[in-house]
Design an enzyme around this catalytic site. Structure first.
Site, PDB file in Angstrom:
ATOM      1  N   LYS A 254       0.836  -1.193   0.000  1.00 48.47           N
ATOM      2  CA  LYS A 254       0.000   0.000   0.000  1.00 48.47           C
ATOM      3  C   LYS A 254       0.876   1.250   0.000  1.00 48.47           C
ATOM      4  O   LYS A 254       1.963   1.253   0.584  1.00 48.47           O
ATOM      5  CB  LYS A 254      -0.870   0.044   1.267  1.00 48.47           C
ATOM      6  CG  LYS A 254      -1.952  -1.000   1.380  1.00 48.47           C
ATOM      7  CD  LYS A 254      -2.671  -0.846   2.725  1.00 48.47           C
ATOM      8  CE  LYS A 254      -3.748  -1.907   2.925  1.00 48.47           C
ATOM      9  NZ  LYS A 254      -4.898  -1.705   2.040  1.00 48.47           N
ATOM     10  N   ARG A 328     -10.300 -11.574   2.642  1.00 46.11           N
ATOM     11  CA  ARG A 328     -11.256 -12.570   2.153  1.00 46.11           C
ATOM     12  C   ARG A 328     -10.665 -13.981   2.189  1.00 46.11           C
ATOM     13  O   ARG A 328     -11.402 -14.964   2.296  1.00 46.11           O
ATOM     14  CB  ARG A 328     -11.722 -12.182   0.749  1.00 46.11           C
ATOM     15  CG  ARG A 328     -10.661 -12.241  -0.313  1.00 46.11           C
ATOM     16  CD  ARG A 328     -11.027 -11.439  -1.546  1.00 46.11           C
ATOM     17  NE  ARG A 328     -11.071 -10.007  -1.257  1.00 46.11           N
ATOM     18  CZ  ARG A 328     -11.432  -9.087  -2.142  1.00 46.11           C
ATOM     19  NH1 ARG A 328     -11.804  -9.450  -3.357  1.00 46.11           N
ATOM     20  NH2 ARG A 328     -11.447  -7.812  -1.816  1.00 46.11           N
TER      21      ARG A 328
END
Length: 475
Positions: A254, A328
């Site tokens: 990120k 996820r």
């Protein structure tokens, strides 16, 4: 700095002393005034009080506060502005703003609104001062509640909110997978629940390969936290939380500005632990199981890579399109395990996608369900609790966006659109189509302050889910 976890979850004043059950004794009145109702109040209180209001230019703007003095220099009444319409949560602005004393609402509210008023009053006392050398020295005011108030419920939800906020607000250096496990152990001990933890390479042996892959590069080993509590003969309720204690994005690193708030990427786990606390403290008649995947998505020699094909607990293979879509993966193994016991209901909570924020902003949490009846139940609870959530569709037309040429499924879609929906569709592959399941993609953070809701970690959707569980399972 090392944080004593036993001192957390106390982010406010003594919850048991914030309220007084009504015995008809005098108390300072609080008037909730909209801009429209202020006109009638001024006519009714013509004289010194009305003159004081006009002198201080009180306009009943949202959360505007005016104290009316009595002859001795104390407070005779409190005016609390509501703006255009009544917002019960403005009471959260008073519990730190008022001097100590006993207060009551000047106008009677129905039971539901009165409980919301008490909740707002309670969460308004919250402060996160773990890292401050000087702690706030303040005696909170007390609010009079009707005799039939469910004080135990009010206190339970307040304690759950404080717990959630404290866990999220604690920096990742002091709230890694080990500390999150300890917080879960403290909760289990408090309510005599059973707890089991599988950590490190034991996750591979126990067939939780995705949880292991996401967390294996971090200094603190990944772990699955498994709590059981309640009536063994009751309906099976499984709560699943994403506990990514810090998310660097992995090898798909990120940008720095996107990492600022990544201590909150365990906000799903925090909210699930808060929800579990409320379920246990209020004694819902369920066979409760709580699954938390506690990991850090770090960079190192063991980090999983874009292009890797990973096995899952279910047996499905997953192609990694982006290592920053790691939550996820953690949820997938836990949902497979949750499904294995054929539960009555599965609820998962996760700070999962930026797409959810793009769609609904930080204050409204999207949720996904297959069954319309279940969605209606949750929507009714959302309205009753003023806990904003909004249903988004599990749109089957986007399912093939997760197709892979080399594996059963890809962990992200091949395009830029509908990221929250495609993430939910990915998770849906690990839950039987007939199972009642709710997926909540929450933000778990207040980016700006409002009454009772300071900047920082937040319980989001938790109260609505608890009300729905009350309706479904009773007490």
């Amino acid at each position: 700095m090392s944080v004593n976890l036993a001192t957390l979850n106390k982010g406010g004043f003594d919850l048991e002393n914030l309220f007084i059950v009504d015995k008809g004794r005098p108390a300072c009145p609080i008037y909730l005034l909209t801009k429209q109702s202020l006109k009638g109040w001024l006519e009714e209180h013509a004289g010194k009080q009305a003159a004081w209001v006009e002198t201080n230019h009180f306009k009943a703007a949202h959360s505007e506060i005016l104290l009316l003095p009595d002859k001795s220099g104390g407070v005779e009444a409190v005016l609390l502005g509501q703006g255009v319409e009544v917002d019960i949560f403005t009471l959260g602005a008073l519990s730190k703003a008022l001097p100590s004393g006993v207060y009551r609402l000047a106008h009677e509210l129905d039971n539901g609104d009165m409980e919301l008023a008490a909740h707002a009053w309670l969460i308004g006392t919250y402060h996160f001062d773990t890292y401050l050398p000087q702690k706030p020295d303040f005696e909170a005011p007390q609010l009079v509640l009707p005799k039939d108030s469910r004080l135990d419920r009010i206190q339970a939800l307040g304690a759950a909110v404080f717990m959630v906020r404290d866990l999220i607000n604690t920096p990742a250096a002091d709230m890694g997978p080990i500390e999150l496990e300890m917080a879960a152990r403290n909760l289990a001990e408090k309510f005599n629940a059973e707890i089991e933890v599988i950590a490190g390479d034991a996750l591979v042996e126990a067939n939780y390969p995705l949880i292991h892959a996401v967390g294996r590069a971090a200094y603190e080993a990944p772990r699955l936290i498994d709590i059981r509590w309640g009536n063994p003969e009751g309906k099976k309720l499984v709560l699943v939380g994403k506990g990514v204690c810090f998310d660097s994005g992995g090898l798909n690193l990120k940008p720095g500005s996107y990492m600022d708030l990544m201590k909150k990427d365990m906000g799903g786990a925090a909210n699930i632990l808060g929800l579990a606390r409320a379920v246990m403290q209020c004694g819902l008649d369920v066979n409760l199981r709580v699954l938390i995947g506690a990991v850090e998505n770090a960079i190192g020699p063991e980090a999983f890579r874009p292009g890797d094909i990973l096995p899952s607990r279910q047996g499905m293979t997953v192609e990694i399109g982006n290592t920053d879509a790691e939550g996820r993966l953690v949820l997938a193994d836990m949902l497979t395990e949750a499904e294995s016991e054929q539960p009555d209901l599965i609820i998962d909570m996760a700070t999962l996608t930026g797409a959810a924020r793009t769609a609904l902003g930080p204050e409204v949490a999207p949720f996904f369900v297959r069954q319309d009846a279940l969605a209606n139940d949750l929507e009714a609870a959302v309205h009753a609790e003023s806990d904003p959530m909004w249903r988004l569709p599990l749109w089957a037309g986007y399912d093939d966006w997760l197709s892979s040429r080399v594996a059963d499924v890809r962990n992200i879609s091949n395009g830029p659109h509908a990221g929250a929906i495609t993430a939910a569709l990915f998770l849906s592959r690990f839950v039987d189509a007939q199972t009642d399941w709710i997926h909540c993609d929450i933000y778990a953070w207040n980016p700006k302050s409002s009454p009772g809701r300071p900047v920082g970690g937040e319980a989001q959707g938790m109260r609505a889910l608890f009300r729905m569980l009350e309706q479904r399972y009773g007490r």
